[in-house]
Design a protein around this motif. Sequence first.
Motif, PDB file in Angstrom:
ATOM      1  N   LEU A  21       0.560  -1.240   0.096  1.00  0.00           N
ATOM      2  CA  LEU A  21       0.065   0.146   0.067  1.00  0.00           C
ATOM      3  C   LEU A  21       1.175   1.205   0.032  1.00  0.00           C
ATOM      4  CD1 LEU A  21      -3.115  -1.268   2.210  1.00  0.00           C
ATOM      5  CD2 LEU A  21      -2.833  -0.905  -0.126  1.00  0.00           C
ATOM      6  N   PRO A  22       0.393   2.355  -0.690  1.00  0.00           N
ATOM      7  CA  PRO A  22       1.276   3.554  -0.900  1.00  0.00           C
ATOM      8  C   PRO A  22       1.297   4.979   0.010  1.00  0.00           C
ATOM      9  CG  PRO A  22       0.076   3.461  -2.871  1.00  0.00           C
ATOM     10  CD  PRO A  22      -0.622   2.366  -1.890  1.00  0.00           C
ATOM     11  N   TYR A  23       0.795   4.422   1.270  1.00  0.00           N
ATOM     12  CA  TYR A  23       0.377   4.788   2.103  1.00  0.00           C
ATOM     13  C   TYR A  23       1.073   5.420   3.422  1.00  0.00           C
ATOM     14  CZ  TYR A  23      -3.428   4.803  -0.923  1.00  0.00           C
ATOM     15  OH  TYR A  23      -4.836   5.035  -1.608  1.00  0.00           O
ATOM     16  N   GLU A  24       0.343   5.802   3.907  1.00  0.00           N
ATOM     17  CA  GLU A  24       1.857   6.242   5.494  1.00  0.00           C
ATOM     18  C   GLU A  24       1.986   5.343   6.624  1.00  0.00           C
ATOM     19  OE1 GLU A  24       4.304   8.403   5.720  1.00  0.00           O
ATOM     20  OE2 GLU A  24       4.539   8.735   3.852  1.00  0.00           O
ATOM     21  N   THR A  25       2.022   5.270   7.337  1.00  0.00           N
ATOM     22  CA  THR A  25       1.807   3.915   8.411  1.00  0.00           C
ATOM     23  C   THR A  25       0.705   4.112   8.908  1.00  0.00           C
ATOM     24  OG1 THR A  25       3.854   3.539   8.283  1.00  0.00           O
ATOM     25  CG2 THR A  25       2.589   2.818  10.416  1.00  0.00           C
ATOM     26  N   GLU A  26       1.009   5.763   9.461  1.00  0.00           N
ATOM     27  CA  GLU A  26       0.099   5.919  10.331  1.00  0.00           C
ATOM     28  C   GLU A  26      -1.756   6.671   9.610  1.00  0.00           C
ATOM     29  OE1 GLU A  26       2.644   9.693   9.780  1.00  0.00           O
ATOM     30  OE2 GLU A  26       3.052   7.925   9.743  1.00  0.00           O
ATOM     31  N   ASP A  27      -1.658   6.403   8.721  1.00  0.00           N
ATOM     32  CA  ASP A  27      -2.919   6.920   7.843  1.00  0.00           C
ATOM     33  C   ASP A  27      -3.805   4.877   7.794  1.00  0.00           C
ATOM     34  OD1 ASP A  27      -2.646   9.558   7.458  1.00  0.00           O
ATOM     35  OD2 ASP A  27      -1.504   9.244   5.809  1.00  0.00           O
ATOM     36  N   ILE A  28      -2.314   4.347   7.591  1.00  0.00           N
ATOM     37  CA  ILE A  28      -3.747   2.630   7.175  1.00  0.00           C
ATOM     38  C   ILE A  28      -3.617   2.199   8.307  1.00  0.00           C
ATOM     39  CG2 ILE A  28      -2.538   0.244   6.472  1.00  0.00           C
ATOM     40  CD1 ILE A  28      -0.806   1.647   5.565  1.00  0.00           C
ATOM     41  N   LEU A  29      -2.626   2.688   9.333  1.00  0.00           N
ATOM     42  CA  LEU A  29      -2.717   2.119  11.306  1.00  0.00           C
ATOM     43  C   LEU A  29      -4.376   3.064  11.442  1.00  0.00           C
ATOM     44  CD1 LEU A  29       0.084   1.696  13.076  1.00  0.00           C
ATOM     45  CD2 LEU A  29      -1.082  -0.121  11.974  1.00  0.00           C
TER      46      LEU A  29
END
Length: 207
Positions: A21-29
């Motif tokens: 997934l090409p997203y920041e860790t904090e956004d996914i979490l």
Amino acid sequence: MSKPKILQEGQSYTFPSYFELPYETEDILAELGYSFSRARMTLPSSQRVPQRLPELRQQIEELLPLVTLSSETARREIMVAPVLSELARFCKCQMRLEYPLQVSSQLKGNLDYLLRNMNTNERGKNFLVVEAKNDDLSRGFTQLSAELIALAIAEEQDILYGAVTVGDTWRFGLLEQQPLHITQDITLYRVPDDLDVLMQILIGIIE
């Protein structure tokens, strides 16, 4: 205007999916219900180290000039597996490779390495290690976080440590269920240079 969701309803996600997934860790979490921070962590550490640690360090140092660590298999067999095998032998803990785990359609797959200390009186302590693909510790930590969440749910553990590694570099993480939060350690540990310190931390977490 609401923010578009990263994780789509009805879609299946395996643990490696989170690496891609090409997203920041904090956004996914955040979509998994967890907050996220980076900090210098004070990790558990044992004063005991295996007597065979100097031999392990020598083995790694002698092989490094001879082996190209461009593949996951090479990193696993030369750098990761020997360290975790020595940890399991020293702590007398179970080590599971490619351990299958499924808690939902969004949290499922195989855990690279799962170590379990079955000697404690309390519920067995678990420690999770993810081998990051493509030398990418950042995305590897996102995958580690998803696996920590799944394991914490499955094992009903309030505190759970994990690490992501590319073989010669390790980074630790901590999941806390109260509150729902994951911390990424900003310190990196190098192998073989930091092998003694790394092993003390690994033993400290397991014991």
